[in-house]
Scaffold this motif. Sequence first.
Motif, PDB file in Angstrom:
ATOM      1  N   GLU A 196       0.849  -1.190   0.000  1.00 31.55           N
ATOM      2  CA  GLU A 196       0.000   0.000   0.000  1.00 31.55           C
ATOM      3  C   GLU A 196       0.883   1.238   0.000  1.00 31.55           C
ATOM      4  O   GLU A 196       1.956   1.235   0.606  1.00 31.55           O
ATOM      5  N   CYS A 197       0.411   2.262  -0.641  1.00 28.65           N
ATOM      6  CA  CYS A 197       1.104   3.559  -0.571  1.00 28.65           C
ATOM      7  C   CYS A 197       0.517   4.358   0.582  1.00 28.65           C
ATOM      8  O   CYS A 197      -0.608   4.865   0.506  1.00 28.65           O
ATOM      9  N   ARG A 198       1.280   4.421   1.667  1.00 25.93           N
ATOM     10  CA  ARG A 198       0.904   5.216   2.838  1.00 25.93           C
ATOM     11  C   ARG A 198       2.099   6.111   3.164  1.00 25.93           C
ATOM     12  O   ARG A 198       3.040   5.660   3.829  1.00 25.93           O
ATOM     13  N   PRO A 199       2.112   7.330   2.668  1.00 28.32           N
ATOM     14  CA  PRO A 199       3.292   8.191   2.784  1.00 28.32           C
ATOM     15  C   PRO A 199       3.855   8.238   4.199  1.00 28.32           C
ATOM     16  O   PRO A 199       3.125   8.448   5.165  1.00 28.32           O
ATOM     17  N   GLY A 200       5.159   7.983   4.279  1.00 28.18           N
ATOM     18  CA  GLY A 200       5.850   8.009   5.561  1.00 28.18           C
ATOM     19  C   GLY A 200       5.719   6.742   6.361  1.00 28.18           C
ATOM     20  O   GLY A 200       6.404   6.586   7.382  1.00 28.18           O
ATOM     21  N   LEU A 247       5.493  -1.684  -3.316  1.00 22.70           N
ATOM     22  CA  LEU A 247       6.619  -2.245  -4.050  1.00 22.70           C
ATOM     23  C   LEU A 247       6.331  -3.687  -4.453  1.00 22.70           C
ATOM     24  O   LEU A 247       5.982  -4.517  -3.618  1.00 22.70           O
ATOM     25  N   GLU A 248       6.482  -3.994  -5.727  1.00 23.82           N
ATOM     26  CA  GLU A 248       6.491  -5.374  -6.210  1.00 23.82           C
ATOM     27  C   GLU A 248       7.877  -5.952  -5.908  1.00 23.82           C
ATOM     28  O   GLU A 248       8.878  -5.241  -5.985  1.00 23.82           O
ATOM     29  N   GLU A 249       7.936  -7.249  -5.595  1.00 22.35           N
ATOM     30  CA  GLU A 249       9.225  -7.811  -5.201  1.00 22.35           C
ATOM     31  C   GLU A 249       9.456  -9.182  -5.817  1.00 22.35           C
ATOM     32  O   GLU A 249       8.536  -9.998  -5.924  1.00 22.35           O
ATOM     33  N   ILE A 250      10.709  -9.422  -6.199  1.00 19.42           N
ATOM     34  CA  ILE A 250      11.167 -10.721  -6.677  1.00 19.42           C
ATOM     35  C   ILE A 250      12.235 -11.225  -5.717  1.00 19.42           C
ATOM     36  O   ILE A 250      13.154 -10.487  -5.359  1.00 19.42           O
ATOM     37  N   TYR A 251      12.115 -12.477  -5.303  1.00 26.08           N
ATOM     38  CA  TYR A 251      13.165 -13.173  -4.553  1.00 26.08           C
ATOM     39  C   TYR A 251      13.816 -14.180  -5.503  1.00 26.08           C
ATOM     40  O   TYR A 251      13.123 -15.015  -6.092  1.00 26.08           O
ATOM     41  N   MET A 278      13.038  -4.866  -6.158  1.00 26.96           N
ATOM     42  CA  MET A 278      11.792  -4.174  -5.827  1.00 26.96           C
ATOM     43  C   MET A 278      11.633  -2.902  -6.651  1.00 26.96           C
ATOM     44  O   MET A 278      12.611  -2.213  -6.947  1.00 26.96           O
ATOM     45  N   ALA A 279      10.391  -2.589  -6.991  1.00 27.80           N
ATOM     46  CA  ALA A 279      10.050  -1.324  -7.643  1.00 27.80           C
ATOM     47  C   ALA A 279       8.544  -1.156  -7.559  1.00 27.80           C
ATOM     48  O   ALA A 279       7.806  -2.127  -7.385  1.00 27.80           O
ATOM     49  N   GLY A 280       8.094   0.085  -7.690  1.00 27.57           N
ATOM     50  CA  GLY A 280       6.658   0.345  -7.625  1.00 27.57           C
ATOM     51  C   GLY A 280       6.314   1.736  -8.104  1.00 27.57           C
ATOM     52  O   GLY A 280       7.181   2.482  -8.573  1.00 27.57           O
ATOM     53  N   PRO A 281       5.054   2.122  -7.973  1.00 30.35           N
ATOM     54  CA  PRO A 281       4.584   3.378  -8.551  1.00 30.35           C
ATOM     55  C   PRO A 281       4.872   4.619  -7.731  1.00 30.35           C
ATOM     56  O   PRO A 281       4.696   5.736  -8.231  1.00 30.35           O
ATOM     57  N   ASP A 282       5.269   4.453  -6.477  1.00 22.76           N
ATOM     58  CA  ASP A 282       5.436   5.623  -5.611  1.00 22.76           C
ATOM     59  C   ASP A 282       6.482   6.582  -6.174  1.00 22.76           C
ATOM     60  O   ASP A 282       7.523   6.160  -6.674  1.00 22.76           O
ATOM     61  N   ASP A 283       6.195   7.883  -6.067  1.00 22.77           N
ATOM     62  CA  ASP A 283       7.156   8.890  -6.519  1.00 22.77           C
ATOM     63  C   ASP A 283       8.407   8.893  -5.641  1.00 22.77           C
ATOM     64  O   ASP A 283       9.510   9.156  -6.123  1.00 22.77           O
TER      65      ASP A 283
END
Length: 309
Positions: A186-190, A195-199, A262-267
């Motif tokens: 979830e995007c909850r600032p702070g 983030l999507e993640e690959i192991y 990891m990567a995701g949409p958050d600025d």
Amino acid sequence: MTATGPAGPAGNTEFHLSAGKAAAGPYAVDIDPARAGWGYSSLRVIELPPGGWHAFDTGDSEWIVLPLSGACSVATEGETFQLTGRPDVFSGVSDFAYVPRDAQVSIASRDGGRFALTGARCSRRLPARYGPASGVPVELRGAGNCSRQVNNFGAAGVFECDKLIAVEVITPGGNWSSYPAHKHDECRPGEESELEEIYYFEIAEAHGAPGLGYQRVSPSGHGRGTDVLAEVRSGDTVLIPDGWHGPSIAAPGHHMYYLNVMAGPDDNRAWLICDHPDQTWIRGTWPDQTTDPRLPLYTAPTTQGERAR
């Protein structure tokens, strides 16, 4: 139990891919957003024979080339970076190379080896750069049988990328890592990042025998309801679009390595996590315990100890 995704746009996604199942074309592992059913994170593993080389276009993604075993050169944007690499992931920190989106890249290895390409779709085009092994912070997390080592080569706040976050974790045999289980869906600032993640796993052999470990992902109430309990071995990958992930359990006698992408949409590029409420209490026990004496397995070399590029 290896779960698949629910019906819908990302339906039938396999979350645990055993060694060889994620292979495609020249890659021993080839996971991109289309295959994973998400928007950003990618991982490729290329195995080169002595004298081998591989060329690829970065497309809409930024990438870090990380030696898993062996040395290589990385050529892009009119520059060539010589990566000293390492014999294997259990013997040392590696140097690495960052390559930007919309570029052509060539990887060559005189003696052969295995090389990870950790990637993320991104907007900004940053310059190609060399990352020295001496600049990789080696962190010890947890205590007792929750002790683990983290090589923060591509962590947020350590090495600049637009979207990509990548680290290595080593869990001594018999220990638990990714514990307490945590999530970042979830995007909850702070408070929490999305983030999507690959192991990607490698398990150390012992007495000539291969090892194994276990990976758990449980539904968090967000996203796809990812639910995985997988026995993992060298070369396996686990996709985590959402959910509480952990523990990652190393069988006694066999150290466990995993590469996290990891990567995701958050600025804001940050690794902000939320602990599973039933397990967060374990952190309070760590101040009264010592770190596993087997750690660190190794430390980053000093600048003087590195070979010249």
